[in-house]
Design an enzyme around this catalytic site. Structure first.
Site, PDB file in Angstrom:
ATOM      1  N   SER A  39     -12.473 -11.489   5.499  1.00 19.42           N
ATOM      2  CA  SER A  39     -11.818 -11.403   4.204  1.00 19.42           C
ATOM      3  C   SER A  39     -12.458 -10.400   3.248  1.00 19.42           C
ATOM      4  CB  SER A  39     -11.840 -12.798   3.557  1.00 19.42           C
ATOM      5  OG  SER A  39     -10.988 -12.877   2.472  1.00 19.42           O
ATOM      6  N   CYS A  43     -10.524  -1.454   1.825  1.00 21.09           N
ATOM      7  CA  CYS A  43     -10.043  -0.436   0.878  1.00 21.09           C
ATOM      8  C   CYS A  43     -11.134  -0.035  -0.112  1.00 21.09           C
ATOM      9  CB  CYS A  43      -8.838  -0.964   0.106  1.00 21.09           C
ATOM     10  SG  CYS A  43      -7.606  -1.722   1.179  1.00 21.09           S
ATOM     11  N   ASP A 279      -1.865  -4.990  10.136  1.00 22.94           N
ATOM     12  CA  ASP A 279      -1.895  -3.657  10.756  1.00 22.94           C
ATOM     13  C   ASP A 279      -1.497  -3.650  12.228  1.00 22.94           C
ATOM     14  OD1 ASP A 279      -2.777  -2.594   8.369  1.00 22.94           O
ATOM     15  OD2 ASP A 279      -4.644  -1.790   9.165  1.00 22.94           O
ATOM     16  N   ASN A 301      -1.567  -8.219   3.546  1.00 26.97           N
ATOM     17  CA  ASN A 301      -1.689  -9.459   2.781  1.00 26.97           C
ATOM     18  C   ASN A 301      -0.347 -10.159   2.625  1.00 26.97           C
ATOM     19  OD1 ASN A 301      -4.405 -10.262   1.486  1.00 26.97           O
ATOM     20  ND2 ASN A 301      -4.415  -8.031   1.459  1.00 26.97           N
ATOM     21  N   TYR A 422       7.213   2.705 -24.647  1.00 23.01           N
ATOM     22  CA  TYR A 422       6.790   3.979 -25.249  1.00 23.01           C
ATOM     23  C   TYR A 422       5.912   3.761 -26.471  1.00 23.01           C
ATOM     24  CZ  TYR A 422       6.755   7.830 -28.508  1.00 23.01           C
ATOM     25  OH  TYR A 422       6.321   8.771 -29.406  1.00 23.01           O
TER      26      TYR A 422
END
Ligand code: FAD
Ligand code: NAD
Length: 450
Positions: A39, A43, A279, A301, A422
């Site tokens: 776990s 990345c 994967d 995940n 904005y």
């Protein structure tokens, strides 16, 4: 009690274990993981390698082995599943510490075996710099041991890992040379993006060799196929990954056209009670409807969650993917989502590509930067198909807005009219997604309000 066997304990496997445990607390869950840890965030490895004071190794571990065990998951690390007999519902397991073999029964099984780094076939001579991959925490530990003051590193492969690691290695004070076999960087992206990334690498002191591969590693460095020699103490092999499907394939699980395990929306394989996620598994592309393979952590995940719910008796479906991805090259972000123009053509669309430069915030704000954005649109329907962007600021927002719009099957016309937040410090009056949406609707011949 139903027994669930999960093979692999990183993103997909542990997400499935945790989800199944929550949904059905009395399930007997056995997870077998051949690494020492579970776990963790692969990345985060490039960023921890670049600055371990800011991101220590331990911070990458989302949940410890002990915590999973405290939650009642029978988690065995350094145990490899060597063979699965689906009809007998048994798996043969080897302890990597004692070498002892055991056999474990199961009712349902999840393959979450992930992917593995492709090893370059490069001859090497004794005394040559080590050639190391970066896939796991253990790989990162090995790499870190080879960083030394004034060291020289060669990165083989200019993809996601090679580019993220260029920054990490520079932060570690290494001289960095990157060797990419394709004639340009990021061949799947718009050529301008590859060129911008190459120029950016040069600004950060990274030497890049394109269209050439490493022929051999020898004492003191590596020799390129064109005869040039690069001095190096370390070679990082980052030439791509392949799905780890051998165990499942040997058990009779069907492999799809992409080379990963074929699954349906429930993450079921062709065999009853046999699931795959992450994967090692395929996914369905939301726009093209085709089976695709994107070895990405967020997909792993989400697929793991769906598999975990269904293994525990739920009725969850994985809706598919757009292949949305983003990565950092020093202070530039590069991102993509959806179909490339080529993929769009192959899927029966008539794509046009619209490009725009747009500010990330109101132009007069000191931290406003320019985003180079591209949008792939179907000429006939105006439907949004894909997008890419590069820039130092606002790229993540652009790509996520467009990905959401593609997911919702919106057209360029809708993108131009979205009601987005904005205020000058955050966005210009017309955000990049709206600017490019407006251009695309004109290209498609749509007038506002039509
Ligand atoms: P894996 O992480 O490969 O885990 C599978 C585990 O199963 C492994 O520990 C493996 O050793 C084990 N296993 C395999 N076979 C067996 C067996 N027979 N018995 C027991 N155990 C077995 N993705 C993103 O989306 N964003 C990013 O920024 C990103 N950055 C990345 C950076 C790096 C350096 C790397 C390497 C990957 C990155 N990824 C990123 C990809 C992401 O890490 C993977 O998509 C994710 O780890 C996949 O999870 P998984 O559980 O499917 O497979
Ligand atoms: P990659 O597929 O991204 O890039 C591999 C690169 O190596 C390509 O550019 C390819 O042309 C090149 N190459 C292939 N053979 C070569 C050779 N012999 N010599 C020189 N170059 C060669 O693979 P990767 O960088 O290893 O990353 C693996 C996967 O990990 C990615 O595909 C991605 O799914 C995932 N990842 C994602 C992120 C992210 O999302 N930010 C970050 C890191 C890794």
């Amino acid at each position: 009690m139903t027994r669930i066997l999960i093979v692999g304990g990183i993103a997909a496997g542990m997400k499935a274990a945790a989800t199944a445990r929550r949904r059905k607390p009395d399930l007997d869950i056995l997870v077998l993981q051949d690494e020492a840890e579970v776990s963790y965030s692969a990345c985060g490895l490039p960023f921890s390698l670049g600055d371990s004071a800011a991101i220590p190794r331990a911070a990458l571990i989302a949940r410890s082995v002990e915590r999973f065990r405290a939650d009642g998951v029978d988690l065995r690390v350094r145990h490899r599943v060597e063979e699965v007999d689906i009809s007998a519902r048994r798996a043969r397991i080897r302890s990597l510490d004692s070498d002892a073999i055991s056999v474990e029964p199961f009712d349902q099984i999840l393959f979450a075996t992930g992917a593995q780094a492709i090893a370059p076939r490069i001859p090497t001579t004794e005394g040559a710099p080590p050639m190391l991959p970066l896939r796991s925490l253990a790989d990162a530990d090995r790499l870190r041991d080879h960083f030394k003051p004034g060291g020289r590193a060669v990165i083989i492969g200019g993809g996601y890992i090679g580019l993220e690691m260029a920054e990490a290695l520079r932060l570690q004070g290494q001289a960095v040379t990157l060797v990419e076999a394709a004639p340009r960087l990021l061949p799947a992206f718009d050529p301008a993006i590859g060129e911008a990334v190459a120029a950016h690498l040069a600004r950060h002191g990274v030497t890049t060799h394109l269209g050439v591969s490493v022929a051999e590693t020898v004492p003191g460095g590596v020799t390129l196929a064109d005869g040039r020699f690069i001095e190096a103490d370390l070679a990082l092999a980052a030439i791509g990954v392949r799905p780890r499907v051998e165990l499942a394939a040997a058990a009779g699980v069907a492999i799809g056209e992409t080379g990963a395990i074929a699954v349906d929306e429930a993450m079921r394989t062709n065999l009853a009670g046999v699931y795959a996620a992450g994967d090692c598994a395929e996914a369905r592309h939301v726009v093209s409807g085709k089976a695709v393979w994107y070895p990405l952590g967020d997909i792993a995940n989400r697929q793991g969650r769906v598999a975990g719910l269904n293994i525990a008796g739920g009725q969850s479906s994985f809706p598919g993917v757009l292949g949305t991805a983003i990565f950092k090259v020093f202070d530039l972000a590069v991102a993509r989502t959806g179909l490339t123009p080529e993929q769009a053509r192959q899927s029966g669309f008539d794509p046009i590509v619209v490009r725009a430069k747009a500010p990330s915030r109101a132009r007069y704000m000191p931290n406003s930067r320019s985003i180079d954005a591209a949008l792939v649109v179907d000429r006939r329907s105006g439907r949004l198909l894909g997008a890419e962007a590069i820039g130092p600021d606002g790229v993540d927002k652009y790509i996520d807005v467009v990905a959401t719009a593609i997911w919702a099957r919106l057209a360029a016309d809708d993108l131009a009219d979205l009601d987005l937040a904005y205020a000058p410090p955050f966005s210009p009056v017309f955000a990049a997604a709206q600017v490019i949406g407006e251009l695309a609707r004109k290209e498609c011949g749509v007038l506002p309000g039509e």
